[in-house]
Scaffold this motif. Sequence first.
Motif, PDB file in Angstrom:
ATOM      1  N   UNK A 146       0.826  -1.211   0.000  1.00 60.68           N
ATOM      2  CA  UNK A 146       0.000   0.000   0.000  1.00 60.68           C
ATOM      3  C   UNK A 146       0.859   1.260   0.000  1.00 60.68           C
ATOM      4  N   UNK A 147       1.941   1.265   0.770  1.00 61.65           N
ATOM      5  CA  UNK A 147       2.854   2.408   0.813  1.00 61.65           C
ATOM      6  C   UNK A 147       4.272   1.883   0.653  1.00 61.65           C
ATOM      7  N   UNK A 148       4.954   2.349  -0.366  1.00 61.02           N
ATOM      8  CA  UNK A 148       6.271   1.836  -0.719  1.00 61.02           C
ATOM      9  C   UNK A 148       7.311   2.202   0.334  1.00 61.02           C
ATOM     10  N   UNK A 149       8.430   1.456   0.397  1.00 59.11           N
ATOM     11  CA  UNK A 149       9.466   1.739   1.405  1.00 59.11           C
ATOM     12  C   UNK A 149       9.941   3.189   1.342  1.00 59.11           C
ATOM     13  N   UNK A 150      10.070   3.792   2.511  1.00 59.33           N
ATOM     14  CA  UNK A 150      10.463   5.203   2.559  1.00 59.33           C
ATOM     15  C   UNK A 150      11.096   5.512   3.909  1.00 59.33           C
ATOM     16  N   UNK A 151      12.184   6.251   3.886  1.00 53.78           N
ATOM     17  CA  UNK A 151      12.790   6.719   5.134  1.00 53.78           C
ATOM     18  C   UNK A 151      11.986   7.913   5.651  1.00 53.78           C
ATOM     19  N   UNK A 152      11.550   7.899   6.921  1.00 46.35           N
ATOM     20  CA  UNK A 152      10.794   9.040   7.462  1.00 46.35           C
ATOM     21  C   UNK A 152      11.554  10.356   7.356  1.00 46.35           C
ATOM     22  N   UNK A 153      12.878  10.277   7.330  1.00 46.79           N
ATOM     23  CA  UNK A 153      13.682  11.495   7.242  1.00 46.79           C
ATOM     24  C   UNK A 153      13.655  12.112   5.847  1.00 46.79           C
ATOM     25  N   UNK A 154      13.225  11.335   4.839  1.00 49.16           N
ATOM     26  CA  UNK A 154      13.179  11.847   3.464  1.00 49.16           C
ATOM     27  C   UNK A 154      11.862  11.433   2.810  1.00 49.16           C
ATOM     28  N   UNK A 155      10.742  11.992   3.283  1.00 47.24           N
ATOM     29  CA  UNK A 155       9.434  11.550   2.783  1.00 47.24           C
ATOM     30  C   UNK A 155       9.207  11.821   1.305  1.00 47.24           C
ATOM     31  N   UNK A 156       9.941  12.799   0.730  1.00 45.86           N
ATOM     32  CA  UNK A 156       9.768  13.072  -0.700  1.00 45.86           C
ATOM     33  C   UNK A 156      10.670  12.205  -1.570  1.00 45.86           C
ATOM     34  N   UNK A 157      11.391  11.270  -0.958  1.00 42.71           N
ATOM     35  CA  UNK A 157      12.310  10.426  -1.717  1.00 42.71           C
ATOM     36  C   UNK A 157      12.062   8.948  -1.389  1.00 42.71           C
ATOM     37  N   UNK A 158      10.858   8.432  -1.670  1.00 43.06           N
ATOM     38  CA  UNK A 158      10.599   7.013  -1.391  1.00 43.06           C
ATOM     39  C   UNK A 158      11.470   6.107  -2.248  1.00 43.06           C
ATOM     40  N   UNK A 159      11.654   4.886  -1.776  1.00 44.57           N
ATOM     41  CA  UNK A 159      12.426   3.833  -2.457  1.00 44.57           C
ATOM     42  C   UNK A 159      13.929   4.098  -2.496  1.00 44.57           C
ATOM     43  N   UNK A 160      14.397   5.136  -1.822  1.00 48.80           N
ATOM     44  CA  UNK A 160      15.834   5.320  -1.596  1.00 48.80           C
ATOM     45  C   UNK A 160      16.082   5.009  -0.125  1.00 48.80           C
TER      46      UNK A 160
END
Length: 743
Positions: A319-333
């Motif tokens: 439902x929501x792809x992997x994402x670092x909370x510190x970089x919400x505009x850069x999912x999948x990194x």
Amino acid sequence: MSQWSQVQQLEIKFLEQVDQFYDDNFPMEIRHLLAQWIESQDWEAASNNEAMAMILLQNLLIQVDEQLDRVSQEKNLLLIHNLKRIRKLLQGKYHGNPMHIAVIISNCLREERRILAAASMPVQGPLEKSLQNSVVSERQRNVEHKVSAIKNSAQMTDQDVKYLEDLQEEFDFRYKTIQSLEQSDKNSVLIKQEMLALQAMLNTLDYKRKEVLGKVGRVIHEIDVLMSNMLTEELLDWKRRQQIACIGGPLHGGLDQLQNCFTLLAESLFQVRRQLEKLDELLTRLTYDGDPIPVQRPQLLEKVNFLLYNLFRNSFVVERQPCMPTHPQRPMVLKTLIQFTVKLRLLIKLPELNYQIRVKATIDNNRRFILCGTHMKAMNMDESANGSLSVEFRHLQPKEMKSSAGSKGNEGPHMVTEELHSISFETQVCLYGLTINLETSSLPVVMISNVSQLPNAWASIIWYNLSTNDPQNLSFFNNPPAAPLCQLLEVLSWQFSSYVGRGLNSEQLNMLAEKLTGQQVSYNDYQLSWAKFCKEHLPGKSFTFWVWLEAILDLIKKHVLPLWIDGYVMGFVSKEKERILLKDKTPGTFLLRFSESNLGGITFTWVDQLENGDVTFHSVEPYNKGRLSALPFADILRDYKVIMADNVPENPLKYLYPDIPKDKAFGKHYSCQRSEVSKPSDGGGKGYVPSVFIPVSKILNDSTDPHSPSDLLPMSPSVYAVLREHLSPTVIETAVCCKLFHS
């Protein structure tokens, strides 16, 4: 006007997008009641600072308490009840993890800005149009209609099975009654008539069995056709919309509608399965020559089980792809040893499955990375605001194995950021005698070991999700395809709308197109290579196009965000174009543009008129983040001074292009009112003369002057007056901070 006030004035189609990301994690009631206070806090900074996040959470609860006091006086019972519930929810949910609510609120505010930016853009791009066409909407309505019809058909068949069961019970009773009679009684005329009636009942039973089996078969066929065609297309479209949303595109809705369809189909299939089980029970009590149940039932049951297997396998989604909370505009990194979040959902929402499905997370099988943290959790309906059957992993972090870490130093930056990995998830569903193994995977992710790799890693994510809808092509960058320039420019505009709250207009996109291609080209026909976008240096520069653009995004975000959102930064305009725009304007008209030669630099150019009537242009040396950290850009524009020969310093900036008075454009962004030079007795404590930092430039009429530019020199008017009185022009020139290019 507050951001929330602007949101409330949007058209209904945009308001529906806003509605999608407000839930019990951050209720819309709180967003509405505390709009101005929420917008005045730095939630993004708090998302990376636990102490700051805890203070903001405590202040948020205080604000809620103040609202409770207010509505209590107004005796608004419903609002009092909701606020008490929300306060309890916020305190219980985030007391142990205050940064989580900071991330959520920061994301909500960012999505609002993106939607506001999208609403202000006059034309949709090709990608967005393809995701919102009328054919897709019509298919969604058709799927929902057909699923509802199938559910009704399955329920009607239930009634037929019940009628068949009642009919067979009557037959059993009458048949057993005759069987219990003495032999002499069986030869009577009445008994013979009863036997004829029983034969007629048996014929009716046979007909009804065939009829029920036929109806069951039609329901199964309709489900099969719907799953094979429209429902599969709907799911693929949702996954494609998710891909596009991950790289800044429109929010992807529709998962709740898909869940409703999947759940209704599963319920219908289980209902059909029970009907077939009931037919099997009837078969054990009565069978006869030509009985259709033993012939047709096994085939129908096999088909039902096959459809259930496929339905469950397709219903297990990220439902929501992997994402670092510190970089919400850069999912999948994902950065090694940094936690990331990922959420999964089972689209078949059945109460029997709550807390019964345990999901395990792993990373792809190249043995280079492993996942640390809690990598097994149970799906439940309690954590999601909409009650969906889901699970969210919040404490996973990738770790690089020591055996491969030793060779990492031999890899170039592009090798690291073009290597794709996949986070996989597996579970098992055991329900009504069925055991179904489920697997799904995230979209490809890029692993980085240093935050400096994030820009190129994000470029890889953009290129992959723009270029393919294949969810698992991990060898994509072995031979990356070219991308249509028109679609790439649209995605670049999304980077600005999602990250800094305002997208790019057609003129700005034209400039980027020329920079990418080196020529004026047709958007629709040009295919741009991956190398041109991210690997090859721009002509005459030591950096790539993407590094240049990413530096501008960072500059806007940290130093000129309010000016950019207001639309006062033209930004992407070449030196040649700016002269064309300014040459017929009133002297003192200026515009703001990003530097093409300095990474993360912004400059301004103004038009002036010489005594002989000729037009001349002046461009100040670009300001970078170092200078802008010392003095806000709006204050620089307000206080900027130019020295011409021995003249008194004056501000040459009068009108923002095309003709907006400077103070009207930037006045609300000035940090404070400019202090006037005063006598010592008028000053603050201890008799000091108040000072003002003023950026000053010296225009060099001799273009061959060898002096190189230096940093801006902040000085007060009084200090400058003393300098002019006691120092020669040559010495002053050495102290002046910024060189202007005179043309």
